[in-house]
Design a protein around this motif. Structure first.
Motif, PDB file in Angstrom:
ATOM      1  N   PRO A   4      12.507 -34.293  56.684  1.00  0.00           N
ATOM      2  CA  PRO A   4      12.861 -34.734  58.036  1.00  0.00           C
ATOM      3  C   PRO A   4      13.373 -36.163  58.017  1.00  0.00           C
ATOM      4  N   MET A  61      13.539 -39.793  58.745  1.00  0.00           N
ATOM      5  CA  MET A  61      12.440 -40.702  59.107  1.00  0.00           C
ATOM      6  C   MET A  61      12.655 -41.352  60.465  1.00  0.00           C
ATOM      7  N   SER A 119      14.267 -40.147  63.021  1.00  0.00           N
ATOM      8  CA  SER A 119      14.049 -39.171  64.090  1.00  0.00           C
ATOM      9  C   SER A 119      12.557 -38.933  64.318  1.00  0.00           C
ATOM     10  N   VAL A 120      11.803 -38.743  63.229  1.00  0.00           N
ATOM     11  CA  VAL A 120      10.363 -38.503  63.374  1.00  0.00           C
ATOM     12  C   VAL A 120       9.698 -39.731  63.982  1.00  0.00           C
ATOM     13  N   ILE A 138      10.248 -39.847  67.683  1.00  0.00           N
ATOM     14  CA  ILE A 138       9.412 -38.901  68.428  1.00  0.00           C
ATOM     15  C   ILE A 138       7.980 -39.417  68.539  1.00  0.00           C
ATOM     16  N   VAL A 139       7.464 -39.999  67.445  1.00  0.00           N
ATOM     17  CA  VAL A 139       6.097 -40.537  67.482  1.00  0.00           C
ATOM     18  C   VAL A 139       6.029 -41.670  68.506  1.00  0.00           C
ATOM     19  N   LEU A 167       8.003 -42.020  71.105  1.00  0.00           N
ATOM     20  CA  LEU A 167       8.136 -41.444  72.447  1.00  0.00           C
ATOM     21  C   LEU A 167       6.821 -40.815  72.906  1.00  0.00           C
ATOM     22  N   SER A 168       6.037 -40.288  71.968  1.00  0.00           N
ATOM     23  CA  SER A 168       4.746 -39.724  72.362  1.00  0.00           C
ATOM     24  C   SER A 168       3.825 -40.834  72.857  1.00  0.00           C
ATOM     25  N   LEU A 191       4.794 -41.540  76.313  1.00  0.00           N
ATOM     26  CA  LEU A 191       4.195 -40.551  77.218  1.00  0.00           C
ATOM     27  C   LEU A 191       2.853 -41.070  77.737  1.00  0.00           C
ATOM     28  N   MET A 192       2.089 -41.734  76.849  1.00  0.00           N
ATOM     29  CA  MET A 192       0.793 -42.266  77.270  1.00  0.00           C
ATOM     30  C   MET A 192       0.974 -43.438  78.230  1.00  0.00           C
ATOM     31  N   ALA A 213       1.460 -41.824  81.323  1.00  0.00           N
ATOM     32  CA  ALA A 213       0.187 -41.214  81.731  1.00  0.00           C
ATOM     33  C   ALA A 213      -0.604 -42.210  82.577  1.00  0.00           C
ATOM     34  N   PHE A 238       0.945 -42.241  86.014  1.00  0.00           N
ATOM     35  CA  PHE A 238       0.584 -41.032  86.762  1.00  0.00           C
ATOM     36  C   PHE A 238      -0.877 -41.090  87.205  1.00  0.00           C
ATOM     37  N   ALA A 239      -1.742 -41.654  86.353  1.00  0.00           N
ATOM     38  CA  ALA A 239      -3.161 -41.774  86.697  1.00  0.00           C
ATOM     39  C   ALA A 239      -3.329 -42.671  87.919  1.00  0.00           C
ATOM     40  N   TYR A 293      17.324 -38.475  72.089  1.00  0.00           N
ATOM     41  CA  TYR A 293      15.905 -38.087  72.251  1.00  0.00           C
ATOM     42  C   TYR A 293      15.285 -38.918  73.361  1.00  0.00           C
ATOM     43  N   PHE A 305      13.875 -37.639  76.992  1.00  0.00           N
ATOM     44  CA  PHE A 305      12.480 -37.925  77.328  1.00  0.00           C
ATOM     45  C   PHE A 305      12.383 -38.593  78.697  1.00  0.00           C
TER      46      PHE A 305
END
Lengths: 207, 133
Positions: free
Chosen positions: A13, A15, A17-18, A21-22, A24-25, A28-29, A32, A35-36, A186, A190
């Motif tokens: 894969p 590097m 790109s991976v 994504i990590v 971007l995750s 997401l928090m 979060a 949103f909370a 990406y 997102f």
């Protein structure tokens, strides 16, 4: 996208790109947390939500949302050209089928810019009605969530400019160039998905 | 890449279950925990799904093969800069912007200008001069 198989015996894969994504995750928090805040205040002050939510122009925001979603489609078409290592158009500007990554990314940029401008106009309208950031709990969370998302979209627009600019720097469109274009997409997708969730929570869910 | 995919999918599954349990126990009145836990599941699912997508297109890597040899891992890993000062400049620019929010707004203008310089410098680092690709 996978790394260039001709450059080594092993395919693995990409590097960048991976890593994207990590990262971007973790983004997401970050959302979060927003949103909370939103759902906690909504549960605490249903009266405020009942008063404020009807003041929102839902059809206007829906059209703006649609513009952002469509920009993701243009972005993906640009990615397909980047993966085919085609930076610029091979025909005239009117021959859309022969567009390269650059043309699609410029179109994505225009749609993204329209989205941000639409949001600024919406803010101006709300502020003129007296709903400023410090007016109440609803307005604070409204500007905080949509504003931090808007900053993300703006950062994405800057990233598009840098990626488009890069295509002019080299005669040969390299895999390193294409990787930059792909990971920017990406990020864009997102931010687009996060907006759909925000739009549903703020505009559609109601009080 | 099965172990990696499974690891992130376990994270996703675990937090989804815990999030639902949390919601039931708090009677769905406490939203911070519910959202944080369920989006933690999203964090794992995102990476798991991406690795699964990538793994479908790639052959087995040497580390996936029980009979694999270290030497098989040789080859192209990606484009790396031998060294770079740009992250430092970008860090200074970010520090100035944060200082501006804390002390006085006008400092942000300098931070932002310096940030433009740092970002452009970093992004174009490998794309100009004699090592351009």
């Amino acid at each position: 996208m996978p790394s260039d198989p001709v450059m080594g015996p092993v395919t693995r894969p990409n590097m960048v790109s991976v890593g994207t994504i990590v990262w971007l995750s973790s983004e997401l928090m970050f959302f979060a947390g927003l949103f909370a805040i939103f759902f906690t205040l909504r549960a605490m002050r249903p009266d405020l939500w009942a008063e404020r939510v009807p003041m929102l122009d839902v059809p206007y925001a829906a059209i703006n949302t649609l513009i952002l979603v469509i920009s993701s489609v243009w972005c993906q078409l640009g990615v397909m050209k980047a993966e085919a290592l085609q930076p610029s158009r091979t025909g005239s500007l009117l021959q859309v089928g022969k567009w390269g990554m650059r043309e699609w990314y410029v179109l994505t940029y225009i749609f993204g810019a329209v989205f941000v401008s639409g949001q600024v106009a919406e803010y101006a309208k709300l502020v003129s009605e007296g709903i400023t950031m410090s007016a109440d709990a609803w307005s604070s969370v409204f500007y905080l969530t949509t504003g931090l998302h808007g900053i993300h979209v703006t950062a994405g627009l800057i990233a598009f400019l840098l990626i488009i600019g890069r295509t002019f720097t080299t005669r040969h469109y390299s895999h390193a160039q294409a990787t930059g274009a792909v990971v920017t997409s990406y990020y864009w997708h997102f931010v687009d998905v996060v907006w759909i969730a925000l739009f549903a929570s703020i505009y559609l869910l109601g009080a | 890449m099965k172990p990696e995919i499974q690891m992130f999918n376990i994270i996703a599954g675990f937090f989804l279950v815990v999030g639902v349990i949390y919601g039931v126990v708090t009677d769905w009145t406490e939203w911070v925990g519910v959202i944080a836990l369920i989006l933690c599941a999203g964090l794992g699912a995102m990476i798991g799904f991406y690795l699964w997508m990538v793994a479908r297109k790639l052959p087995l890597r040497p580390e996936d093969d029980l009979d694999g040899e270290i030497e098989q891992q040789a080859g192209y890993y990606g484009a790396f800069t031998p060294y770079s000062w740009w992250p430092l400049w970008l860090g200074i620019a970010s520090a100035l912007i944060f200082l501006g929010t804390a002390v006085a707004w006008w400092i942000i203008a300098f931070g932002a200008l310096f940030g433009v310089f740092a970002v452009v410098g970093w992004v174009y680092e490998s794309f100009h001069g004699e090592h351009a690709r």
